[in-house]
Design an enzyme around this catalytic site. Structure first.
Site, PDB file in Angstrom:
ATOM      1  CG  ASN A   8      38.385  28.650  51.721  1.00 15.38           C
ATOM      2  OD1 ASN A   8      37.160  29.053  52.060  1.00 15.38           O
ATOM      3  ND2 ASN A   8      39.279  29.603  51.222  1.00 15.38           N
ATOM      4  CE  LYS A  10      38.461  29.591  47.579  1.00 11.91           C
ATOM      5  NZ  LYS A  10      39.388  30.293  46.769  1.00 11.91           N
ATOM      6  CG  HIS A  93      41.789  33.219  51.336  1.00  8.22           C
ATOM      7  ND1 HIS A  93      41.790  33.849  50.093  1.00  8.22           N
ATOM      8  CD2 HIS A  93      42.000  31.834  51.086  1.00  8.22           C
ATOM      9  CE1 HIS A  93      41.908  32.749  49.113  1.00  8.22           C
ATOM     10  NE2 HIS A  93      41.834  31.523  49.668  1.00  8.22           N
ATOM     11  CD  GLU A  95      39.508  33.686  47.065  1.00  8.64           C
ATOM     12  OE1 GLU A  95      38.853  33.391  48.086  1.00  8.64           O
ATOM     13  OE2 GLU A  95      39.846  32.974  46.170  1.00  8.64           O
ATOM     14  CD  GLU A 165      45.267  28.977  50.127  1.00  8.26           C
ATOM     15  OE1 GLU A 165      44.823  27.979  49.836  1.00  8.26           O
ATOM     16  OE2 GLU A 165      44.589  30.185  50.078  1.00  8.26           O
ATOM     17  N   GLY A 171      42.702  28.841  42.198  1.00  6.45           N
ATOM     18  CA  GLY A 171      41.499  28.693  41.370  1.00  6.45           C
ATOM     19  C   GLY A 171      41.977  28.758  39.875  1.00  6.45           C
ATOM     20  CB  SER A 207      45.102  24.665  41.327  1.00  9.43           C
ATOM     21  OG  SER A 207      44.544  25.651  40.742  1.00  9.43           O
TER      22      SER A 207
HETATM   23  P1  PGA Z   1      41.444  26.375  45.237  1.00  8.85           P
HETATM   24  O1  PGA Z   1      41.514  27.533  46.176  1.00  8.85           O
HETATM   25  O2  PGA Z   1      41.589  25.013  45.669  1.00  8.85           O
HETATM   26  O3  PGA Z   1      40.209  26.596  44.337  1.00  8.85           O
HETATM   27  O4  PGA Z   1      42.742  26.967  44.396  1.00  8.85           O
HETATM   28  C1  PGA Z   1      42.357  27.356  47.377  1.00  8.85           C
HETATM   29  C2  PGA Z   1      42.109  28.568  48.339  1.00  8.85           C
HETATM   30  O5  PGA Z   1      41.807  29.532  48.092  1.00  8.85           O
HETATM   31  O6  PGA Z   1      42.200  28.218  49.773  1.00  8.85           O
END
Ligand code: PGA
Length: 241
Positions: A8, A10, A93, A95, A165, A171, A207
């Site tokens: 991903n 982003k 997601h 976000e 998630e 993150g 992460s």
């Molecule tokens: P990350 O993000 O691996 O940077 O924690 C995962 C995601 O948001 O899908």
């Protein structure tokens, strides 16, 4: 079935950077025993799609509209994504839920629109830190599943993927313990089967890095990984080695 390794990206890469990374990963894909899926931002989808021709890597989008055509300024049609060679789409997601105000009804409509266009939705669910600390994680997850999958029909268990998630792990550099993710993976498989009548795949995201990826991939009820930060480098392919 091989495990899924989903990138991903982003909104982290320019078009030039996305294309360059896709080309590097294409050259490495043969060394990766997992099925690699790249989800670039919308502007990068077309050049990345062209560059991935004749490769084992598949393409995903990070979102899609809830219908194919209409007066929907700024939206991207799932029909057009499919025409571009996109096979997967990340939906719900955290976000988008948190920062862009996406609600359960919209997420559910997007899942149906994606399925109608033969896109495989990667449906994200996860509890936040306060919910985890209050012991509410399971009820939050079930609530999100029920809302997102309401009236969703799939023909095969491969038609939809659930991404677990936990928000506190995204993150932050603080992933969940793999054995705990396995328990949640099993839980989500069972709960999703009650709604969909099919045992769909559950993957983990939050992460994931070169230190912990292999431990997650070893878990029986985790069919793969959804990776943000660690997918932005050429050695992303090594996560499954
Ligand atoms: P990350 O993000 O691996 O940077 O924690 C995962 C995601 O948001 O899908």
């Amino acid at each position: 079935m091989s495990k899924l390794l989903i990138a991903n990206w982003k909104m982290q890469l320019s078009r030039k950077e996305a294309l360059s990374l896709a080309k590097k990963l294409k050259a490495r894909a043969k060394k990766c025993p997992a099925k690699m899926v790249i989800c670039p931002d919308f502007l990068s989808l077309q050049p990345v799609s062209a560059s991935l021709k004749n490769s084992a890597i598949e393409l995903g989008a990070q979102d899609c509209a809830s219908s194919n055509r209409g007066a929907l300024t700024g939206e991207i049609s799932p029909f057009d994504l499919r025409s571009l060679g996109v096979k997967y789409v990340i939906l719900g997601h955290s976000e988008r839920r948190e920062k862009l105000g996406e609600n359960e009804a919209l997420i559910s409509a997007k899942i149906k629109a994606a399925l109608a266009n033969r896109l495989t939705p990667i449906v994200c669910v996860g509890e936040n830190l306060a919910e985890k600390e209050a012991g509410k994680a399971k009820s939050v997850l079930v609530g999100q599943l029920r809302a997102a999958l309401k009236n969703v029909k799939i023909k095969s268990a491969n038609d939809l993927i659930i991404a677990y998630e936990p928000l506190w792990a995204i993150g932050t550099g603080q992933a969940i313990i793999p054995a705990e993710a396995e328990i949640v993976g099993n839980f989500l498989t069972v709960e999703a089967a009650k709604i969909l009548q099919k045992r769909v795949r559950v993957i983990y995201g939050g992460s994931v890095d070169s230190q912990n990826a292999s431990q997650f991939l070893r878990q029986k009820h985790l069919a793969g990984l959804l990776v943000g930060g660690a997918s932005l480098k050429e050695d992303f392919y090594k996560l499954c080695c």
